[in-house]
Scaffold this motif. Sequence first.
Motif, short mmCIF file in Angstrom:
data_model
loop_
_atom_site.label_atom_id
_atom_site.label_comp_id
_atom_site.label_asym_id
_atom_site.label_seq_id
_atom_site.Cartn_x
_atom_site.Cartn_y
_atom_site.Cartn_z
N ASP A 230 0.84 -1.20 0.00
CA ASP A 230 0.00 0.00 0.00
C ASP A 230 0.88 1.25 0.00
O ASP A 230 1.74 1.41 0.87
CB ASP A 230 -0.90 0.03 1.24
CG ASP A 230 -2.13 -0.85 1.08
OD1 ASP A 230 -2.37 -1.34 -0.04
OD2 ASP A 230 -2.85 -1.04 2.08
N VAL A 231 0.65 2.11 -0.98
CA VAL A 231 1.36 3.39 -1.06
C VAL A 231 0.37 4.49 -0.69
O VAL A 231 -0.63 4.70 -1.37
CB VAL A 231 1.91 3.62 -2.48
CG1 VAL A 231 2.62 4.97 -2.57
CG2 VAL A 231 2.86 2.49 -2.87
N VAL A 241 4.53 3.89 3.17
CA VAL A 241 4.51 2.66 2.36
C VAL A 241 4.32 1.49 3.32
O VAL A 241 5.11 1.31 4.25
CB VAL A 241 5.81 2.50 1.56
CG1 VAL A 241 5.81 1.17 0.81
CG2 VAL A 241 6.01 3.66 0.59
N ARG A 242 3.25 0.69 3.09
CA ARG A 242 2.91 -0.39 4.02
C ARG A 242 2.67 -1.69 3.24
O ARG A 242 1.75 -1.77 2.44
CB ARG A 242 1.66 -0.04 4.81
CG ARG A 242 1.84 1.05 5.85
CD ARG A 242 0.50 1.41 6.47
NE ARG A 242 -0.22 0.23 6.91
CZ ARG A 242 -0.10 -0.33 8.12
NH1 ARG A 242 0.73 0.19 9.00
NH2 ARG A 242 -0.82 -1.39 8.45
N GLY A 245 -1.27 -4.61 2.92
CA GLY A 245 -2.62 -4.04 2.92
C GLY A 245 -3.12 -3.74 4.32
O GLY A 245 -2.37 -3.66 5.28
N GLY A 246 -4.44 -3.59 4.42
CA GLY A 246 -5.06 -3.27 5.70
C GLY A 246 -4.77 -1.87 6.18
O GLY A 246 -4.76 -1.61 7.39
N THR A 247 -4.56 -0.93 5.28
CA THR A 247 -4.16 0.43 5.62
C THR A 247 -5.37 1.34 5.79
O THR A 247 -6.30 1.29 4.98
CB THR A 247 -3.24 1.00 4.52
OG1 THR A 247 -2.09 0.17 4.39
CG2 THR A 247 -2.81 2.43 4.84
N THR A 258 -0.11 -1.74 -4.88
CA THR A 258 0.76 -1.98 -6.03
C THR A 258 1.74 -3.11 -5.74
O THR A 258 1.99 -3.46 -4.58
CB THR A 258 1.54 -0.70 -6.40
OG1 THR A 258 2.37 -0.94 -7.54
CG2 THR A 258 2.41 -0.25 -5.24
N GLU A 259 2.32 -3.67 -6.81
CA GLU A 259 3.35 -4.68 -6.67
C GLU A 259 4.75 -4.07 -6.69
O GLU A 259 5.75 -4.77 -6.46
CB GLU A 259 3.21 -5.72 -7.78
CG GLU A 259 1.93 -6.54 -7.66
CD GLU A 259 1.83 -7.62 -8.72
OE1 GLU A 259 2.69 -7.62 -9.65
OE2 GLU A 259 0.92 -8.47 -8.65
#
Length: 439
Positions: A230-231, A241-242, A245-247, A258-259
């Motif tokens: 997650d950006v 930047v995480r 997920g789960g942000t 994103t990858e």
Amino acid sequence: MESLLKTYTYENGEIQRIHAVYADSFERLGFVRPRTTPEAIRHIASIYRDFFVARVPFLFGKLYVFYLPDGLELPFPTDGLGSRELAAVRFLKKNHRKPEGKAFLAQLEELGCLDTVRGKNPFSVKFMPYDRIGFPSGEKGEAIINASFFMFDLFDVDSPYDVYGTPLGLCVEDGRVLCPPLFHREALLVRRDGSVTVRKAELSELDTGIPGEIYERPDRRRTPRNNKTDVVIVGDRIVAVRPGGGTRIPSSGFVISTERTDLRPGDPVVYRGMEDVLFGVQVGSSATVNGEKTLDFKVPYYHLFKPGEVQTPPSNYPKKYAKDRAPRSAIGATADGRPVLLWAEGKPKTGYEPGRDSCGATLYEMALIAEDLGLPNCVNLDGGGSSQLLVDGVRSLLISDRNFSDNSESERPVPTCIVLRGASLSGVSFQAESSQQRN
């Protein structure tokens, strides 16, 4: 440039004064972010002290309202966060009772960058750093009006990535996206060919250069768990930047899942896709669209008293379209494509006298005013205490926020203004007239 002062008189004797500035071209319009000053921080603190804490003191504890001046050496790292303000909150939450935290707060206070507001909740401590926010009257321009909604109060900040003072919604100047569109709201868009439209502006119209799926409010409050990254993006910068997920999605931005693994907090974000837009601003709601008055909300707004809804600022936006009166600001275009800046004076916070002071306009009345002024396309800007319009640095109407001591005007700091640049003021003409309008 033509500057028009006009008074509407209602059947019940109340009045509404407006100030409209007709400019010659959208090419001369742009955006400016006022400079943060100690006076701006003291004003924000006074709003909390006089209007929020004074009314419900047990809801609030201690509030530290501050900003970080340029060049200030910070006693903590910003690792993992692309914002000095976010890093300051993280540091103070952990250390405000320790010597290093107390020393940092004392340093800010000595520099005039901090003001403290105290309520009666002994368990609550909030740290409220404001990103660049200042007074429109301190900026230069032939005409200046406040522009965007922004992260203002405790209810707006709903994630670890939100900073007070962050402007909200699309701002486009000469094809450059200064702030991205948010919340599926309407925008006034002026193309290079001179065409003017009012329509919803969406993140999906833009390319950030980061492949992936976009998550924003009010669609979701949190991103799904996955094996991607997650950006978190606020404005024109990556703030976190995480992986996994789960942000929590910021109220003031969005998240791209994103990858890519090479992105870092602090990296800039460049938006592409509106190069043909000469000028654009997204606040809302619309007042007129293609010559038709807007009769009710066409876009979503968060309601503070409906906790099941996904929160989006402004949390206290009026829900009674035809009844809630307030100071208003707006921008529109004439049928031949000339820009018009509009300020509807509001009721003063203290000492209102019907028939002498303006009563403030409802959003429906702003649609009537826009129609009366010949604006087939017009959108509301941030209203309330932020509303003001200056010509050559001078206000022709009165700000609604007042100082309790003497009822004098109290200018509210804001993060963005629309500015009319260029030609000399020697060509300015003033008109004044009065008209009758039914309630």
